[in-house]
Write a protein that holds these residues in place. Structure first.
Motif, PDB file in Angstrom:
ATOM      1  N   MET A  18      42.409  59.004  39.883  1.00 43.53           N
ATOM      2  CA  MET A  18      41.251  58.636  39.293  1.00 43.53           C
ATOM      3  C   MET A  18      40.102  59.687  39.955  1.00 43.53           C
ATOM      4  O   MET A  18      39.280  60.010  38.967  1.00 43.53           O
ATOM      5  N   LEU A  19      40.163  59.980  41.015  1.00 43.12           N
ATOM      6  CA  LEU A  19      39.189  60.902  41.553  1.00 43.12           C
ATOM      7  C   LEU A  19      39.408  62.413  41.012  1.00 43.12           C
ATOM      8  O   LEU A  19      38.582  63.268  40.594  1.00 43.12           O
ATOM      9  N   ALA A  20      40.753  62.906  40.775  1.00 38.36           N
ATOM     10  CA  ALA A  20      40.986  64.168  40.070  1.00 38.36           C
ATOM     11  C   ALA A  20      40.581  64.208  38.948  1.00 38.36           C
ATOM     12  O   ALA A  20      39.928  65.296  38.211  1.00 38.36           O
ATOM     13  N   ASP A  21      40.553  62.957  38.169  1.00 38.97           N
ATOM     14  CA  ASP A  21      40.190  63.078  36.671  1.00 38.97           C
ATOM     15  C   ASP A  21      38.759  63.173  36.572  1.00 38.97           C
ATOM     16  O   ASP A  21      38.177  63.806  35.842  1.00 38.97           O
ATOM     17  N   GLN A  22      38.128  62.514  37.429  1.00 45.93           N
ATOM     18  CA  GLN A  22      36.492  62.613  37.527  1.00 45.93           C
ATOM     19  C   GLN A  22      35.904  63.938  37.947  1.00 45.93           C
ATOM     20  O   GLN A  22      35.285  64.516  37.277  1.00 45.93           O
ATOM     21  N   VAL A  23      36.873  64.548  38.856  1.00 49.79           N
ATOM     22  CA  VAL A  23      36.525  66.014  39.146  1.00 49.79           C
ATOM     23  C   VAL A  23      36.687  66.948  37.945  1.00 49.79           C
ATOM     24  O   VAL A  23      35.773  67.579  37.637  1.00 49.79           O
ATOM     25  N   GLN A  50      51.032  52.791  48.941  1.00 48.72           N
ATOM     26  CA  GLN A  50      51.161  53.921  48.598  1.00 48.72           C
ATOM     27  C   GLN A  50      50.878  54.230  47.162  1.00 48.72           C
ATOM     28  O   GLN A  50      50.201  55.492  46.779  1.00 48.72           O
ATOM     29  N   ASP A  51      51.135  53.634  46.308  1.00 49.09           N
ATOM     30  CA  ASP A  51      50.967  53.477  45.029  1.00 49.09           C
ATOM     31  C   ASP A  51      49.315  53.401  44.636  1.00 49.09           C
ATOM     32  O   ASP A  51      48.628  54.123  43.852  1.00 49.09           O
ATOM     33  N   ALA A  52      48.439  52.651  45.367  1.00 48.30           N
ATOM     34  CA  ALA A  52      46.985  52.607  45.571  1.00 48.30           C
ATOM     35  C   ALA A  52      46.544  53.911  45.789  1.00 48.30           C
ATOM     36  O   ALA A  52      45.588  54.423  45.109  1.00 48.30           O
ATOM     37  N   HIS A  53      47.137  54.407  46.941  1.00 44.63           N
ATOM     38  CA  HIS A  53      46.542  55.797  47.169  1.00 44.63           C
ATOM     39  C   HIS A  53      46.770  56.824  46.186  1.00 44.63           C
ATOM     40  O   HIS A  53      45.922  57.449  45.958  1.00 44.63           O
ATOM     41  N   GLU A  54      47.740  56.716  45.457  1.00 48.06           N
ATOM     42  CA  GLU A  54      48.225  57.747  44.374  1.00 48.06           C
ATOM     43  C   GLU A  54      47.322  57.489  43.377  1.00 48.06           C
ATOM     44  O   GLU A  54      46.761  58.512  42.448  1.00 48.06           O
ATOM     45  N   ARG A  55      47.096  56.082  42.954  1.00 50.64           N
ATOM     46  CA  ARG A  55      46.126  55.816  41.808  1.00 50.64           C
ATOM     47  C   ARG A  55      44.823  56.224  42.054  1.00 50.64           C
ATOM     48  O   ARG A  55      44.015  56.753  41.163  1.00 50.64           O
ATOM     49  N   LEU A  56      44.321  56.133  43.314  1.00 50.86           N
ATOM     50  CA  LEU A  56      42.924  56.665  43.798  1.00 50.86           C
ATOM     51  C   LEU A  56      42.777  58.131  43.680  1.00 50.86           C
ATOM     52  O   LEU A  56      41.930  58.600  42.929  1.00 50.86           O
ATOM     53  N   ALA A  57      43.802  58.820  43.988  1.00 54.78           N
ATOM     54  CA  ALA A  57      43.910  60.116  43.956  1.00 54.78           C
ATOM     55  C   ALA A  57      44.014  60.880  42.492  1.00 54.78           C
ATOM     56  O   ALA A  57      42.989  61.566  42.039  1.00 54.78           O
ATOM     57  N   THR A 103      40.149  51.366  44.429  1.00 57.69           N
ATOM     58  CA  THR A 103      41.292  50.449  43.841  1.00 57.69           C
ATOM     59  C   THR A 103      41.829  49.588  44.767  1.00 57.69           C
ATOM     60  O   THR A 103      40.970  49.535  45.839  1.00 57.69           O
ATOM     61  N   SER A 104      42.801  48.729  44.736  1.00 57.43           N
ATOM     62  CA  SER A 104      43.179  47.714  45.693  1.00 57.43           C
ATOM     63  C   SER A 104      44.485  47.484  45.573  1.00 57.43           C
ATOM     64  O   SER A 104      45.429  47.778  44.480  1.00 57.43           O
ATOM     65  N   TYR A 105      44.936  46.888  46.346  1.00 57.73           N
ATOM     66  CA  TYR A 105      46.595  46.478  46.475  1.00 57.73           C
ATOM     67  C   TYR A 105      46.709  45.215  47.307  1.00 57.73           C
ATOM     68  O   TYR A 105      45.830  44.717  48.150  1.00 57.73           O
ATOM     69  N   PHE A 118      48.540  64.497  46.428  1.00 64.07           N
ATOM     70  CA  PHE A 118      48.375  63.775  45.237  1.00 64.07           C
ATOM     71  C   PHE A 118      47.208  64.239  44.361  1.00 64.07           C
ATOM     72  O   PHE A 118      47.384  64.678  43.140  1.00 64.07           O
ATOM     73  N   PHE A 119      46.179  64.394  44.973  1.00 67.72           N
ATOM     74  CA  PHE A 119      44.828  64.805  44.098  1.00 67.72           C
ATOM     75  C   PHE A 119      45.080  66.258  43.572  1.00 67.72           C
ATOM     76  O   PHE A 119      44.809  66.285  42.659  1.00 67.72           O
TER      77      PHE A 119
END
Length: 161
Positions: A143-148, A134-141, A118-120, A49-50
């Motif tokens: 957010m991290l990609a946006d920050q990178v 799974q959705d939380a993992h995708e959201r976290l990826a 994030t949380s679920y 995802f990232f």
């Protein structure tokens, strides 16, 4: 001419005079990185995802000039526990360390680390909980990609080829 319009024009001239270049403007860093960064191959779903979100933000590499190495760490932490010791909510805490390297010279262009969370909910059926996780993992990826990408655009020197 109104005072606010004058202030805007003066501030725009001041910004232009200091050598400011918009990130996505002509000659900006965004244009220099777009389609030129090859993210490391993913090894797990979070990295999949990232790296996909990285490509969405700065383009799929057609002629890579830079390698983006990264290390994702994701921790699942129980957040809400009932008196019966049943966890009803989980937090995902994530960190992404990254290094942007010029392929031709192996020179490190920039590096850094970002983090987010994030949380679920785990109160529904098993399928609902698995889907929420799974959705939380995708959201976290994402957010991290946006920050990178934001860090890459902010810390990469304007002197790149």
């Amino acid at each position: 001419m109104s005072l606010s319009r004058r202030a805007f024009i003066l501030s725009a001239l001041a910004v232009a005079a200091c050598g400011f270049t918009p990130v996505y403007g002509p000659g900006g860093v965004g244009q220099k990185l777009f389609g030129k960064v090859r993210a490391a191959d993913p090894r797990n779903p979070d990295e999949y995802f990232f790296s996909g979100f990285i490509e969405q933000r700065i383009g799929r590499p057609t002629a890579p000039v830079y390698d983006l190495a990264y290390n994702l760490r994701v921790a699942v932490v129980p957040q809400a526990i009932t008196s019966d010791e049943v966890t009803t909510r989980y937090a995902l805490n994530g960190t992404a360390s990254f290094t942007l390297t010029e392929i031709a010279t192996s020179r490190v262009v920039t590096r850094g680390q970002v983090s987010s969370f994030t949380s679920y909910s785990a109160t529904g059926t098993s399928i609902a909980t698995m889907t929420a996780e799974q959705d939380a993992h995708e959201r976290l990826a994402e957010m991290l990609a946006d920050q990178v990408v934001t860090r890459l655009l902010a810390t990469t020197p304007d002197s790149l080829p």
